[in-house]
Design an enzyme around this catalytic site. Structure first.
Site, short mmCIF file in Angstrom:
data_model
loop_
_atom_site.label_atom_id
_atom_site.label_comp_id
_atom_site.label_asym_id
_atom_site.label_seq_id
_atom_site.Cartn_x
_atom_site.Cartn_y
_atom_site.Cartn_z
N ASN A 159 29.66 37.54 66.62
CA ASN A 159 28.60 37.34 66.15
C ASN A 159 27.33 37.82 67.25
O ASN A 159 26.48 38.34 67.18
CB ASN A 159 28.11 36.19 65.27
N GLU A 258 32.38 25.63 72.34
CA GLU A 258 31.04 25.81 71.47
C GLU A 258 31.60 26.52 70.02
O GLU A 258 32.17 27.33 69.95
CB GLU A 258 30.41 26.86 72.16
N CYS A 292 25.42 30.48 64.98
CA CYS A 292 25.99 29.14 64.96
C CYS A 292 24.58 28.16 64.85
O CYS A 292 24.81 27.00 64.40
CB CYS A 292 26.84 28.70 66.24
N GLU A 465 26.88 25.03 77.64
CA GLU A 465 26.92 26.31 78.49
C GLU A 465 25.45 26.59 78.91
O GLU A 465 24.71 26.09 78.00
CB GLU A 465 27.27 27.46 77.52
P1 NAP Z 1 36.84 32.50 64.77
O1 NAP Z 1 37.38 33.00 63.87
O2 NAP Z 1 36.97 30.93 65.17
O3 NAP Z 1 37.13 33.50 66.13
C1 NAP Z 1 36.65 33.40 67.52
C2 NAP Z 1 37.48 33.89 68.39
O4 NAP Z 1 38.65 32.90 68.35
C3 NAP Z 1 38.02 35.33 68.17
O5 NAP Z 1 38.21 35.98 69.44
C4 NAP Z 1 39.24 35.06 67.40
O6 NAP Z 1 40.07 36.32 67.55
C5 NAP Z 1 39.87 34.02 68.02
N1 NAP Z 1 40.85 33.52 67.36
C6 NAP Z 1 41.01 33.29 66.00
N2 NAP Z 1 42.21 32.77 65.69
C7 NAP Z 1 42.78 32.11 66.88
C8 NAP Z 1 43.78 31.54 67.25
N3 NAP Z 1 44.53 31.04 66.31
N4 NAP Z 1 44.05 31.25 68.40
C9 NAP Z 1 43.14 31.60 69.59
N5 NAP Z 1 42.18 32.56 69.26
C10 NAP Z 1 41.79 32.60 68.00
O7 NAP Z 1 35.36 32.57 64.80
P2 NAP Z 1 34.29 33.78 64.49
O8 NAP Z 1 34.54 33.97 63.01
O9 NAP Z 1 34.52 34.98 65.48
O10 NAP Z 1 32.76 33.65 64.70
C11 NAP Z 1 32.01 32.64 63.84
C12 NAP Z 1 32.24 31.19 64.32
O11 NAP Z 1 31.94 30.92 65.83
C13 NAP Z 1 31.02 30.26 63.58
O12 NAP Z 1 31.87 29.03 63.06
C14 NAP Z 1 30.15 30.01 64.43
O13 NAP Z 1 29.41 28.96 64.32
C15 NAP Z 1 31.08 30.10 65.80
N6 NAP Z 1 29.97 30.35 66.91
C16 NAP Z 1 29.51 29.02 67.80
C17 NAP Z 1 28.70 29.28 68.71
C18 NAP Z 1 28.30 27.95 69.72
O14 NAP Z 1 27.63 28.24 70.50
N7 NAP Z 1 28.56 26.80 69.18
C19 NAP Z 1 28.12 30.45 69.09
C20 NAP Z 1 28.63 31.68 68.38
C21 NAP Z 1 29.49 31.16 67.30
P3 NAP Z 1 40.44 37.41 66.48
O15 NAP Z 1 39.05 38.25 66.19
O16 NAP Z 1 41.28 38.54 67.26
O17 NAP Z 1 40.65 36.61 65.27
#
Ligand code: NAP
Length: 484
Positions: A159, A258, A292, A465
């Protein structure tokens, strides 16, 4: 390397390992999709477990020299990275729109925000201090040093493809750590462009390695099982965060997490409604709702709920929807699964009795578009209030007292950020203290700031962070008992 994707920016598409651009061996390649069309715009090397371990070798080979590099020199390299990013704001913004879909104005804002992490940590690199105390017995001194924690695995979401990477790379490099960055598979191009930019800024080979891979689970397991890796910094969903914490536990790796959010936005009856609606629009619609920090649940005092909802509905209905590069205010969601999830949550809320004020139906045709939507009279137990919507939908719930607002706001496993609107500062501060969140926006719809400690409580994360705190996450303290 592709030259024609974004004017004036060479975008690498291979893995960046030890300062060289290399293919993925037998890992093959995967497509990057433009969410505005649903069509591929590039293909990228798909890193394997072997590639991941080569990244760790490269990070290990560069670690000692980078840790010894003068903080001033590390800071000046980060400063050059800030300047290069700033010069290339337009090209990097366009690249992000191409692979993520976000509106161009959001993408420009993200490049500026992302570059600020390099500037902030360029300044912080020379400000890391230890401590010296006298032991209570008076016999010796307690000297505390701060040392780089070691090789860090950085995993980022789609995102904010630039800012989530610089928010980790900046403090890691400032502290003297070397890194392996695994970007999200939807948006690897921005991370690869950043790898090239950091090399141009003077980051030595092997200090930053970039590993796009669709085998995220396998790659992360292999890297975290390597005893040379001492840090995991992850931004992404709570679900994946939980499983990574389990993996990291095997080698007792330090974790900064995060994770997801489910931000409440509370409007008290004495709020300035102009300020509250403007704040709600920022808190909801920054990045098209795919943040997020996005306000996921709007709790509005019954006395002002109708007026607030009417004004919010008008503002949301006034936003143009279309391809980000065509200067629409709201671009597409990242993929079809995101559109399906938002549609499902809205349909379930309507079944529960919510009323659609504006929007409410996915846009037909090419690309992954969902219109800005406001729902009123959402029952407090509706599913849309329990899960991250991650789209441009604002559910409004009425409440009658401050106590009820706090109780409803805290009724979630998440605790990233909360927003409060009131003209009474003391009342707002009391509520800020009572809300279970790592951050609160008081009469403000944006909290993100490279100089502030960003992070959540409960299942929204561990660690912070940004700010001074962000760099401490990449250090270990060492205590020396000294007698002189
Ligand atoms: P995600 O599905 O958890 O993926 C995040 C990262 O983790 C991607 O690089 C993904 O790679 C990788 N990943 C997925 N499955 C994994 C596994 N089993 N082992 C290791 N790595 C793995 O999240 P997203 O859909 O990309 O992002 C949206 C989420 O991020 C939302 O929940 C949002 O709230 C959160 N977010 C939080 C913050 C914060 O600062 N708190 C900031 C931004 C976003 P692939 O793409 O290759 O699957």
């Amino acid at each position: 390397m592709i030259d024609d994707l974004v004017t004036g920016l060479r975008v690498p598409t291979d893995l960046y390992v030890g300062g060289a651009w290399v293919g993925a061996g037998d890992g093959g390649r995967f497509d990057v999709i433009d969410p505005a069309t649903g069509l591929p715009i590039a293909d990228v090397a798909n890193g394997t477990v072997e590639d991941a371990l080569r990244c760790v070798d490269a990070a290990d080979g560069a670690a000692a020299a980078w840790a010894r590099t003068a903080p001033r020199e590390r800071g000046e390299i980060l400063r050059r990275a800030f300047e290069l990013m700033t010069e290339r704001t337009e090209q990097l913004a366009e690249l992000m729109v191409r692979e993520n879909g976000k509106a161009l104005a959001d993408a420009r804002g993200e490049v500026r925000y992302a570059a600020e992490f390099f500037r902030w940590y360029a300044e912080e690199a020379v400000r890391l201090s230890g401590e010296l105390r006298t032991a209570p017995a008076g016999t010796n001194r307690i000297m505390v040093l701060r040392q780089p924690i070691g090789i860090a695995l950085l995993i980022t979401p789609w995102n904010f493809p630039a800012a989530m990477a610089t928010r980790k790379i900046g403090p890691a490099l400032a502290a003297g750590c070397t890194v392996v960055l695994k970007p999200a598979s939807e948006t690897p191009l921005t991370a690869l462009a950043l790898g090239a930019l950091l090399s141009e800024a003077g980051v030595p080979d092997g200090v930053v390695n970039v590993l796009p891979s669709r085998r995220s689970g396998d790659v992360a397991s292999a890297v975290l099982a390597d005893p040379r890796v001492r840090k995991l910094s992850f931004t992404g969903s709570t679900e994946v965060g939980r499983s990574l914490l389990g993996l990291a536990a095997q080698q007792v790796v330090s974790c900064s997490m995060e994770l997801g959010g489910n931000a409440p936005l509370v409007v008290l009856e004495d709020a300035d409604l102009d300020v509250a609606v403007e704040g709600a629009m920022l808190a909801k619609m920054r990045n098209g709702g795919e943040a997020c920090t996005a306000a996921n649940r709007m709790y509005v005092h019954r006395a002002v709920a109708d007026e607030f909802t009417r004004r919010l509905g008008e503002a949301m209905a006034g936003l143009s929807v279309g391809p980000g590069l065509e200067d629409a205010a709201v671009g597409p969601l990242v993929n079809q699964a995101a559109v399906d999830k938002v549609s499902e949550l809205v349909a379930a809320a309507v079944d529960d009795g919510a009323r659609v004020v504006t929007g409410g139906e996915a846009v037909e045709g090419r690309g992954f578009f969902y219109p800005p939507t406001v729902l009123s009279d959402v029952p407090p137990t509706s599913r849309i209030l329990e899960e991250e919507i991650f789209g441009p939908v604002a559910p409004v719930v009425r409440f009658d007292s401050d106590e009820e607002a706090v109780r409803l706001a805290n009724r979630t496993e998440y605790g990233l950020v909360a927003y409060v609107f009131t003209r009474d500062l003391a009342r707002g501060l009391r509520m800020s203290e009572a809300l279970e969140a790592g951050m609160v926006g008081l009469n403000r719809g944006v909290v993100s700031d490279p100089a502030a400690p960003f992070g959540g409580v409960k299942q929204s994360g561990l660690g912070r962070e940004g700010g001074h705190e962000g760099m401490l996450e990449y250090t270990e303290s060492k205590y020396v008992a000294v007698e002189w």
